[in-house]
Design a protein around this motif. Sequence first.
Motif, PDB file in Angstrom:
ATOM      1  N   ILE A  21      11.365  -4.943 -37.079  1.00  0.00           N
ATOM      2  CA  ILE A  21       9.966  -4.542 -36.889  1.00  0.00           C
ATOM      3  C   ILE A  21       9.825  -3.019 -36.894  1.00  0.00           C
ATOM      4  O   ILE A  21       8.951  -2.456 -37.570  1.00  0.00           O
ATOM      5  CB  ILE A  21       9.407  -5.135 -35.576  1.00  0.00           C
ATOM      6  N   VAL A  22      10.688  -2.347 -36.140  1.00  0.00           N
ATOM      7  CA  VAL A  22      10.637  -0.881 -36.098  1.00  0.00           C
ATOM      8  C   VAL A  22      10.885  -0.298 -37.485  1.00  0.00           C
ATOM      9  O   VAL A  22      10.225   0.665 -37.901  1.00  0.00           O
ATOM     10  CB  VAL A  22      11.664  -0.337 -35.085  1.00  0.00           C
ATOM     11  N   SER A  23      11.833  -0.884 -38.220  1.00  0.00           N
ATOM     12  CA  SER A  23      12.139  -0.390 -39.561  1.00  0.00           C
ATOM     13  C   SER A  23      10.948  -0.556 -40.498  1.00  0.00           C
ATOM     14  O   SER A  23      10.647   0.339 -41.295  1.00  0.00           O
ATOM     15  CB  SER A  23      13.362  -1.117 -40.121  1.00  0.00           C
ATOM     16  N   ILE A  24      10.273  -1.690 -40.412  1.00  0.00           N
ATOM     17  CA  ILE A  24       9.098  -1.912 -41.266  1.00  0.00           C
ATOM     18  C   ILE A  24       8.011  -0.893 -40.934  1.00  0.00           C
ATOM     19  O   ILE A  24       7.336  -0.359 -41.828  1.00  0.00           O
ATOM     20  CB  ILE A  24       8.573  -3.349 -41.095  1.00  0.00           C
ATOM     21  N   ILE A  25       7.844  -0.589 -39.643  1.00  0.00           N
ATOM     22  CA  ILE A  25       6.854   0.425 -39.246  1.00  0.00           C
ATOM     23  C   ILE A  25       7.231   1.781 -39.825  1.00  0.00           C
ATOM     24  O   ILE A  25       6.372   2.524 -40.328  1.00  0.00           O
ATOM     25  CB  ILE A  25       6.741   0.496 -37.712  1.00  0.00           C
ATOM     26  N   GLY A  34      -2.131   2.360 -57.163  1.00  0.00           N
ATOM     27  CA  GLY A  34      -1.111   2.017 -58.144  1.00  0.00           C
ATOM     28  C   GLY A  34      -0.194   0.891 -57.719  1.00  0.00           C
ATOM     29  O   GLY A  34       0.792   0.613 -58.392  1.00  0.00           O
ATOM     30  N   GLY A  35      -0.478   0.247 -56.573  1.00  0.00           N
ATOM     31  CA  GLY A  35       0.372  -0.838 -56.107  1.00  0.00           C
ATOM     32  C   GLY A  35       0.712  -0.682 -54.639  1.00  0.00           C
ATOM     33  O   GLY A  35      -0.173  -0.441 -53.822  1.00  0.00           O
ATOM     34  N   ILE A  36       1.985  -0.788 -54.313  1.00  0.00           N
ATOM     35  CA  ILE A  36       2.438  -0.681 -52.931  1.00  0.00           C
ATOM     36  C   ILE A  36       3.234   0.619 -52.775  1.00  0.00           C
ATOM     37  O   ILE A  36       4.156   0.885 -53.553  1.00  0.00           O
ATOM     38  CB  ILE A  36       3.324  -1.880 -52.538  1.00  0.00           C
ATOM     39  N   SER A  37       2.887   1.406 -51.766  1.00  0.00           N
ATOM     40  CA  SER A  37       3.597   2.644 -51.477  1.00  0.00           C
ATOM     41  C   SER A  37       4.279   2.533 -50.115  1.00  0.00           C
ATOM     42  O   SER A  37       3.882   1.712 -49.279  1.00  0.00           O
ATOM     43  CB  SER A  37       2.650   3.847 -51.476  1.00  0.00           C
ATOM     44  N   THR A  38       5.296   3.356 -49.909  1.00  0.00           N
ATOM     45  CA  THR A  38       6.013   3.392 -48.637  1.00  0.00           C
ATOM     46  C   THR A  38       6.248   4.859 -48.248  1.00  0.00           C
ATOM     47  O   THR A  38       5.926   5.775 -49.011  1.00  0.00           O
ATOM     48  CB  THR A  38       7.369   2.673 -48.733  1.00  0.00           C
ATOM     49  N   VAL A 427      16.688  -3.946 -44.624  1.00  0.00           N
ATOM     50  CA  VAL A 427      15.449  -3.356 -44.110  1.00  0.00           C
ATOM     51  C   VAL A 427      15.752  -2.292 -43.062  1.00  0.00           C
ATOM     52  O   VAL A 427      15.136  -1.220 -43.044  1.00  0.00           O
ATOM     53  CB  VAL A 427      14.537  -4.456 -43.523  1.00  0.00           C
ATOM     54  N   MET A 428      16.720  -2.557 -42.187  1.00  0.00           N
ATOM     55  CA  MET A 428      17.060  -1.582 -41.147  1.00  0.00           C
ATOM     56  C   MET A 428      17.710  -0.331 -41.740  1.00  0.00           C
ATOM     57  O   MET A 428      17.483   0.784 -41.248  1.00  0.00           O
ATOM     58  CB  MET A 428      17.975  -2.234 -40.103  1.00  0.00           C
ATOM     59  N   ILE A 429      18.500  -0.484 -42.796  1.00  0.00           N
ATOM     60  CA  ILE A 429      19.073   0.692 -43.459  1.00  0.00           C
ATOM     61  C   ILE A 429      17.964   1.547 -44.059  1.00  0.00           C
ATOM     62  O   ILE A 429      17.952   2.779 -43.929  1.00  0.00           O
ATOM     63  CB  ILE A 429      20.086   0.267 -44.542  1.00  0.00           C
ATOM     64  N   LEU A 430      16.998   0.889 -44.715  1.00  0.00           N
ATOM     65  CA  LEU A 430      15.868   1.621 -45.288  1.00  0.00           C
ATOM     66  C   LEU A 430      15.014   2.259 -44.191  1.00  0.00           C
ATOM     67  O   LEU A 430      14.495   3.369 -44.371  1.00  0.00           O
ATOM     68  CB  LEU A 430      15.014   0.678 -46.144  1.00  0.00           C
ATOM     69  N   GLY A 431      14.878   1.562 -43.058  1.00  0.00           N
ATOM     70  CA  GLY A 431      14.145   2.136 -41.931  1.00  0.00           C
ATOM     71  C   GLY A 431      14.818   3.384 -41.413  1.00  0.00           C
ATOM     72  O   GLY A 431      14.158   4.371 -41.070  1.00  0.00           O
ATOM     73  N   PHE A 432      16.149   3.365 -41.344  1.00  0.00           N
ATOM     74  CA  PHE A 432      16.891   4.554 -40.920  1.00  0.00           C
ATOM     75  C   PHE A 432      16.665   5.699 -41.903  1.00  0.00           C
ATOM     76  O   PHE A 432      16.459   6.849 -41.498  1.00  0.00           O
ATOM     77  CB  PHE A 432      18.383   4.218 -40.826  1.00  0.00           C
TER      78      PHE A 432
END
Length: 546
Positions: A21-25, A34-38, A427-432
Amino acid sequence: MDEEDSLIRDPRILLLIAGIIVSIILIYPHPTDGGISTSLNYGLELEGGSWLQLELQGAIVEIDSNPATIIEYEYASCLNDSDLRVTEVKTNSIRFVTSKEVTEREIEDLRYGAASLLVEDGRTTVAISTTEEGIVRTYLQNKLDSEVKILRVENGTAYEIRTNTSESEIKQVLTPINGRLITYTRGVSEETRDDTKEILDAKLNAIGLKDIPIRTVGEDYILIDLAGVDIATAMRMAATPGKFEIRIQIEGNETAHVLYGDQIEHVGIPQQDEHNVWGVPFRLTQAGAEELREAALRYNATTNPSAHHLMMYLDKKEVFSGPIAPSLAENIEKTPVKHLEARTGMDEEGHQEAKELQSHLRAGALPVNVKVIGSGQVPATLGARFKEQLGVAGIITLIAVALIVYRRYKHREIIIPMLLTTTGEVVMILGFAAAINWQLDLASITAIIAVIGTGIDHLIIITDEVLHQEKGELPTEKIFKDRIRKAFTIIFAAAATTIAAMIPLGYMGFGALRGFAIVTIVGVLIGILIARPAYGAIIKHTITQN
């Protein structure tokens, strides 16, 4: 409490869910036109942009010379006095006698140090506050028109010449003073390389480009990746200085313009005075000195210097403020003063402030000349294509893993938790990465895919250990714990080996190699501390329920 509730309330499961959850936030996926951004940052290969390879040009030399000979040669030429002779050389001063009429300003114009004069019987004794090393450095600076830094080396003293200078040029400069070149090394010191990197980093970030990877290679090269920046803009940003301005305090918070950075023709190296106060010497052009004098006289700063600060701004941001010294005010009253010093304070704090001010005074200029020895550009369309291909590669990886695991266990109750745990780990790696603003490049994505493979290996070890294959009976709680313990012993040993192998690569490597190592280490730690324990709880629940 039923088994489902006990699984959801398991601390290991809660930690995994919280991490996801924290990583997604942190990743913050949100719709755009243009679509989905992060909030993820992508490197040059995935975003498109430019890269530069810079060579730092300089030389480090050790020389054998006589400071007295240097002073005699320099001032005999300057004063046209062939009979000029040095009479005394001390640790912090040198004296010479001349028959010519001279002023302190004439002596100090050669920049060897502050001068004092004593006239007796038609001859003038000149005392200059300096050191032997300072004399050699100033001589090299005058003759090579370059900043020279004193270095402490194993055999004594070396001099770093901060411009592209050949060995023959050094020998030619030393010939008039009977000097001898002992060693010549092409390149710059580690400190100069790091200072150059810091100035580039500060300059690029100051104009709104965050997280620009600036990497040093050896002691003579710097690599810069500018994602989303075309090659022409990249060259301009790496070479164009910022806007530097000096203003004078009039009354209260009101200030008036004095001069811009183009009137500063030389910035020296931070140094301490006799009271151990750090300062940065710098020299104005003649026009700049006259503008400073005119402003000081206009606003009565020479009569009340403590009430009139000189304030320095880089791109409209104040970087220094200090009162005009009484001695400086007295000199400005008489004549324009070109040689100034901004004092920052004592101890390490004053030293650090002096180093920062030196960078600001340069107005973005680098301490050494740099040469662009390589450059290139990755089109944005190609970067977008790389991202698509990596996304497809990730999906194919998960599908391949699912097929292999299904072929081995033939149970979706095992496949689904395994894939969900692996996906959560990614997901957690990307969150980091989002949390520390890490730029994801091809090497980083490759490391994530490698971590997926390593993670699946660990999950298979756990699954094989806890599955009881004798006549289908369920393992007891003690047997289950023993098998989990055995599985994690293997996993921790494998993880420790991987981390141990990556640490030297992360510490000694650069660029893509360092990114690969860091992402691998982070992925392994997230796996063994969060994902693997959670999967152990899930697989236990799955087996006991079936």
